[in-house]
Write an enzyme that holds these catalytic residues in place. Structure first.
Site, PDB file in Angstrom:
ATOM      1  N   VAL A  76      63.031 -13.681  31.011  1.00  0.00           N
ATOM      2  CA  VAL A  76      61.866 -13.034  30.395  1.00  0.00           C
ATOM      3  C   VAL A  76      60.573 -13.515  31.051  1.00  0.00           C
ATOM      4  CG1 VAL A  76      60.643 -12.568  28.228  1.00  0.00           C
ATOM      5  CG2 VAL A  76      63.134 -12.741  28.239  1.00  0.00           C
ATOM      6  N   CYS A  77      60.492 -14.784  31.383  1.00  0.00           N
ATOM      7  CA  CYS A  77      59.291 -15.300  32.049  1.00  0.00           C
ATOM      8  C   CYS A  77      59.105 -14.647  33.413  1.00  0.00           C
ATOM      9  CB  CYS A  77      59.369 -16.820  32.197  1.00  0.00           C
ATOM     10  SG  CYS A  77      59.352 -17.678  30.614  1.00  0.00           S
ATOM     11  N   THR A  78      60.199 -14.475  34.118  1.00  0.00           N
ATOM     12  CA  THR A  78      60.135 -13.804  35.419  1.00  0.00           C
ATOM     13  C   THR A  78      59.663 -12.367  35.238  1.00  0.00           C
ATOM     14  OG1 THR A  78      61.844 -15.224  36.340  1.00  0.00           O
ATOM     15  CG2 THR A  78      61.475 -13.118  37.447  1.00  0.00           C
ATOM     16  N   LEU A  81      55.793 -12.394  34.315  1.00  0.00           N
ATOM     17  CA  LEU A  81      54.867 -12.740  35.393  1.00  0.00           C
ATOM     18  C   LEU A  81      54.944 -11.755  36.556  1.00  0.00           C
ATOM     19  CD1 LEU A  81      54.997 -16.622  35.242  1.00  0.00           C
ATOM     20  CD2 LEU A  81      53.433 -15.035  34.124  1.00  0.00           C
TER      21      LEU A  81
END
Length: 191
Positions: A76-78, A81
């Site tokens: 999810v962070c990938t 961002l």
């Protein structure tokens, strides 16, 4: 040897988050005293070039979108961002600097930034002081029983370092409302 699991990482994260959130008192979920209109807590952190930068270094030139994210290289962070990376023209047109902050080391963040070709600053809050000051630190991350991981959160700060928007997500599988962030930035740009 690691074995593949039947459920993808993000689904396991969602299930663990639901279990964890159901077991936490709501007063602990959003433990920030900050509110829209408050002056943002000042900070100084290291970026991926091993340079110490302060909040003022960014706000003296533009509005700021602070994106706190749990862990570099997680799904999810990938996605979050890389979404920002792919939409940087919008943020540049709105006179906004995007800054990603996590508790990962500056070395891990540098690798993440290089691999994902991110064109904005990533700052290491390894000691977790900034996350604490902004009220975005999990006591216990819903997956893997990790302590001291940053919640996914978004703050829009104007050039006076006033909080114009804030969103703290208790579910790390969810993304900030980027449309709302863009709308707030539109109002910051005209002032």
């Amino acid at each position: 040897m690691l074995k593949a699991t039947s459920a993808p990482y993000s689904e396991k994260l969602r299930r663990a988050t639901r279990r964890r959130i159901n077991g936490i008192e709501s007063s602990l979920l959003n433990n920030t005293n900050l509110k829209i209109g408050d002056h943002a807590p000042n900070f100084s952190l290291y970026n991926t070039a091993n340079e110490q930068v302060s909040l003022y270094d960014f706000t003296k030139r533009s509005n700021v979108v602070l994106l706190f994210f749990p862990l570099a290289f997680s799904d999810v962070c990938t996605d979050e961002l890389c979404f920002i990376r792919d939409n940087m023209d919008k943020y540049n047109q709105l006179n906004a600097r995007v800054i990603g902050i996590s508790v990962d080391s500056m070395f891990a963040l540098n690798k993440f930034k290089e691999e994902k070709q991110l064109q904005f600053d990533l700052l290491s809050d390894f000691n977790k002081d900034v996350a604490r000051n902004f009220g975005v630190l999990y006591d216990e991350f819903p997956l893997f029983n990790m302590k001291g991981v940053t919640k996914r959160a978004a703050f829009v700060l104007d050039q006076k370092e006033t909080i114009r928007y804030m969103e703290i997500l208790d579910d790390p599988g969810k993304m900030p409302d980027f449309e709302a962030i863009e709308q707030i930035l539109n109002t910051c740009s005209v002032e």
